[in-house]
Design a protein around this motif. Structure first.
Motif, PDB file in Angstrom:
ATOM      1  N   ALA A   3      -0.740  -7.871 107.027  1.00  0.00           N
ATOM      2  CA  ALA A   3      -0.412  -9.051 106.454  1.00  0.00           C
ATOM      3  C   ALA A   3       1.177  -9.018 106.800  1.00  0.00           C
ATOM      4  O   ALA A   3       1.741  -8.211 106.469  1.00  0.00           O
ATOM      5  CB  ALA A   3      -0.921  -9.607 105.251  1.00  0.00           C
ATOM      6  N   LEU A   4       1.506 -10.393 107.411  1.00  0.00           N
ATOM      7  CA  LEU A   4       3.094 -10.386 107.593  1.00  0.00           C
ATOM      8  C   LEU A   4       3.628 -10.914 106.284  1.00  0.00           C
ATOM      9  O   LEU A   4       3.211 -11.865 105.523  1.00  0.00           O
ATOM     10  CB  LEU A   4       3.210 -11.491 108.419  1.00  0.00           C
ATOM     11  CG  LEU A   4       3.578 -11.077 110.041  1.00  0.00           C
ATOM     12  CD1 LEU A   4       3.964 -12.262 110.831  1.00  0.00           C
ATOM     13  CD2 LEU A   4       4.897 -10.214 110.105  1.00  0.00           C
ATOM     14  N   ARG A   5       4.575 -10.480 105.712  1.00  0.00           N
ATOM     15  CA  ARG A   5       5.171 -10.995 104.490  1.00  0.00           C
ATOM     16  C   ARG A   5       6.736 -11.310 104.994  1.00  0.00           C
ATOM     17  O   ARG A   5       7.502 -10.456 105.286  1.00  0.00           O
ATOM     18  CB  ARG A   5       5.370 -10.034 103.496  1.00  0.00           C
ATOM     19  CG  ARG A   5       3.758 -10.071 102.486  1.00  0.00           C
ATOM     20  CD  ARG A   5       3.653  -9.041 101.583  1.00  0.00           C
ATOM     21  NE  ARG A   5       3.616  -7.969 101.898  1.00  0.00           N
ATOM     22  CZ  ARG A   5       2.608  -7.288 102.816  1.00  0.00           C
ATOM     23  NH1 ARG A   5       1.351  -7.711 102.502  1.00  0.00           N
ATOM     24  NH2 ARG A   5       2.663  -5.994 103.172  1.00  0.00           N
ATOM     25  N   SER A  81      -2.329 -11.532  99.729  1.00  0.00           N
ATOM     26  CA  SER A  81      -2.565 -10.081 100.221  1.00  0.00           C
ATOM     27  C   SER A  81      -3.318 -10.065 101.528  1.00  0.00           C
ATOM     28  O   SER A  81      -3.069  -9.327 102.499  1.00  0.00           O
ATOM     29  CB  SER A  81      -3.101  -8.953  99.379  1.00  0.00           C
ATOM     30  OG  SER A  81      -3.896  -9.790  98.335  1.00  0.00           O
ATOM     31  N   GLU A  82      -4.169 -10.875 101.573  1.00  0.00           N
ATOM     32  CA  GLU A  82      -5.094 -11.155 102.900  1.00  0.00           C
ATOM     33  C   GLU A  82      -4.663 -11.641 103.888  1.00  0.00           C
ATOM     34  O   GLU A  82      -4.672 -11.031 105.201  1.00  0.00           O
ATOM     35  CB  GLU A  82      -6.558 -11.970 102.441  1.00  0.00           C
ATOM     36  CG  GLU A  82      -7.515 -11.313 101.586  1.00  0.00           C
ATOM     37  CD  GLU A  82      -8.505 -12.097 101.212  1.00  0.00           C
ATOM     38  OE1 GLU A  82      -8.682 -13.142 102.014  1.00  0.00           O
ATOM     39  OE2 GLU A  82      -9.091 -11.795 100.287  1.00  0.00           O
ATOM     40  N   HIS A  83      -3.659 -12.734 103.932  1.00  0.00           N
ATOM     41  CA  HIS A  83      -3.122 -13.305 104.976  1.00  0.00           C
ATOM     42  C   HIS A  83      -1.652 -13.242 105.245  1.00  0.00           C
ATOM     43  O   HIS A  83      -1.023 -13.593 106.323  1.00  0.00           O
ATOM     44  CB  HIS A  83      -3.422 -14.856 104.803  1.00  0.00           C
ATOM     45  CG  HIS A  83      -4.900 -15.167 104.770  1.00  0.00           C
ATOM     46  ND1 HIS A  83      -5.923 -15.007 105.711  1.00  0.00           N
ATOM     47  CD2 HIS A  83      -5.507 -15.485 103.598  1.00  0.00           C
ATOM     48  CE1 HIS A  83      -7.153 -15.280 105.344  1.00  0.00           C
ATOM     49  NE2 HIS A  83      -6.964 -15.713 104.081  1.00  0.00           N
ATOM     50  N   GLY A  84      -1.098 -12.873 104.332  1.00  0.00           N
ATOM     51  CA  GLY A  84       0.705 -12.662 104.436  1.00  0.00           C
ATOM     52  C   GLY A  84       1.030 -13.983 103.747  1.00  0.00           C
ATOM     53  O   GLY A  84       0.536 -15.128 103.367  1.00  0.00           O
ATOM     54  N   VAL A  85       2.413 -13.931 103.846  1.00  0.00           N
ATOM     55  CA  VAL A  85       3.039 -15.228 103.076  1.00  0.00           C
ATOM     56  C   VAL A  85       4.570 -15.369 103.858  1.00  0.00           C
ATOM     57  O   VAL A  85       5.032 -14.466 104.313  1.00  0.00           O
ATOM     58  CB  VAL A  85       3.282 -14.906 101.525  1.00  0.00           C
ATOM     59  CG1 VAL A  85       4.089 -13.614 101.542  1.00  0.00           C
ATOM     60  CG2 VAL A  85       3.880 -16.059 100.767  1.00  0.00           C
ATOM     61  N   LEU A  86       4.872 -16.565 103.767  1.00  0.00           N
ATOM     62  CA  LEU A  86       6.205 -16.980 104.058  1.00  0.00           C
ATOM     63  C   LEU A  86       6.876 -17.725 102.836  1.00  0.00           C
ATOM     64  O   LEU A  86       6.295 -18.682 102.540  1.00  0.00           O
ATOM     65  CB  LEU A  86       6.291 -18.060 105.453  1.00  0.00           C
ATOM     66  CG  LEU A  86       7.631 -18.404 105.933  1.00  0.00           C
ATOM     67  CD1 LEU A  86       8.504 -17.406 106.160  1.00  0.00           C
ATOM     68  CD2 LEU A  86       7.706 -19.355 106.987  1.00  0.00           C
ATOM     69  N   LEU A  87       7.734 -16.969 102.341  1.00  0.00           N
ATOM     70  CA  LEU A  87       8.350 -17.679 101.257  1.00  0.00           C
ATOM     71  C   LEU A  87       9.336 -18.788 101.536  1.00  0.00           C
ATOM     72  O   LEU A  87      10.360 -18.261 102.298  1.00  0.00           O
ATOM     73  CB  LEU A  87       9.121 -16.387 100.473  1.00  0.00           C
ATOM     74  CG  LEU A  87       7.926 -15.816  99.262  1.00  0.00           C
ATOM     75  CD1 LEU A  87       8.581 -14.754  98.967  1.00  0.00           C
ATOM     76  CD2 LEU A  87       7.602 -16.888  98.102  1.00  0.00           C
ATOM     77  N   ASP A 110       5.427  -4.670 101.309  1.00  0.00           N
ATOM     78  CA  ASP A 110       6.819  -4.967 101.605  1.00  0.00           C
ATOM     79  C   ASP A 110       7.041  -6.197 102.599  1.00  0.00           C
ATOM     80  O   ASP A 110       6.102  -6.708 103.139  1.00  0.00           O
ATOM     81  CB  ASP A 110       7.232  -3.564 102.113  1.00  0.00           C
ATOM     82  CG  ASP A 110       6.438  -3.150 103.313  1.00  0.00           C
ATOM     83  OD1 ASP A 110       5.568  -3.896 103.918  1.00  0.00           O
ATOM     84  OD2 ASP A 110       6.843  -2.010 103.888  1.00  0.00           O
ATOM     85  N   LEU A 111       8.248  -6.386 102.562  1.00  0.00           N
ATOM     86  CA  LEU A 111       8.746  -7.575 103.495  1.00  0.00           C
ATOM     87  C   LEU A 111       8.932  -7.176 104.918  1.00  0.00           C
ATOM     88  O   LEU A 111       9.505  -6.046 105.097  1.00  0.00           O
ATOM     89  CB  LEU A 111      10.076  -8.140 102.931  1.00  0.00           C
ATOM     90  CG  LEU A 111      10.056  -9.123 101.924  1.00  0.00           C
ATOM     91  CD1 LEU A 111      11.537  -9.727 101.678  1.00  0.00           C
ATOM     92  CD2 LEU A 111       9.255 -10.357 102.273  1.00  0.00           C
TER      93      LEU A 111
END
Ligand code: ADP
Length: 189
Positions: A3-5, A81-87, A110-111
């Motif tokens: 997953a991309l963070r 945690s499953e799909h990742g996040v864009l803050l 981690d980012l």
């Protein structure tokens, strides 16, 4: 693929919101916009909304303590945690960046990248005056841009020192800017 963070930084009016939606559509990550979360609290008339609305209207910043709590709570949901996040809109201060590091550390996450969508002050000011959002009074715009320089710009160094920052030229068509962002994400994948 893991997953991309990611974090997206940029002055108000830089096109962060629009590009965030496109990034999440392309990469399947969850768009977490603290501005949207606060606006929804205001619309629902919650305790948080009542506290936040005056601050937002004046172009101020909601306290780090409140924001860090909101984001920590949001990260406890498994979709991230499953799909990742864009803050988007967080972190906005160095204190918030340190809190993010703690939140991610506690989840062993981690980012991947901090995108800095770079649009000069004169251009964002004009864009904001043109879009006429309710909280976009000339005084609030001036205050927000000033807070960006004093509170948020130091984050560029914070992310650079962790080798996470990619600065993107945010002047151009929506497609051009998106292509630059996508290339920057690809370069770190
Ligand atoms: P903009 O990028 O136009 O400022 P946002 O939607 O990101 O819009 O945020 C709107 C308002 O919500 C901000 O001006 C601020 O008052 C508040 N806000 C959003 N995120 C944060 C944050 N991380 N810390 C403090 N205040 C925040």
């Amino acid at each position: 693929m893991s997953a991309l963070r990611m974090v997206i930084l940029g002055r108000q009016g830089s096109g962060k919101g629009t590009q965030s939606l496109r990034i999440c559509e392309a990469h399947g990550c969850i768009h977490v916009s603290t501005g949207d979360m606060l606006r929804s609290a205001v619309a629902q008339g919650t305790e948080l909304g009542l506290q936040a609305s005056k601050i937002m209207d004046a172009g101020g910043l909601v306290s780090d303590e409140i924001m860090n709590g909101i984001v920590a709570e949001r990260f406890s949901h498994s979709d991230i945690s499953e799909h990742g996040v864009l803050l988007d809109g967080f972190p906005r201060t160095v204190d918030q960046a340190n809190a993010l590091e703690r939140i991610l550390g506690s989840l062993s996450q981690d980012l991947r990248i901090a995108l800095n969508l770079d649009v000069p002050i004169e251009i964002v000011t004009q864009r904001m005056l043109d879009r006429r959002r309710e909280d976009d009074t000339p005084e609030a715009i001036r205050r927000r841009l000033e807070l960006y320089e004093t509170q948020t710009a130091p984050l560029l160094d914070w992310f650079t020192s962790r080798d996470l920052l990619s600065t993107i030229d945010g002047v151009g068509t929506e497609d051009e800017v998106f292509a630059r962002i996508d290339a920057a994400i690809g370069a770190r994948s």
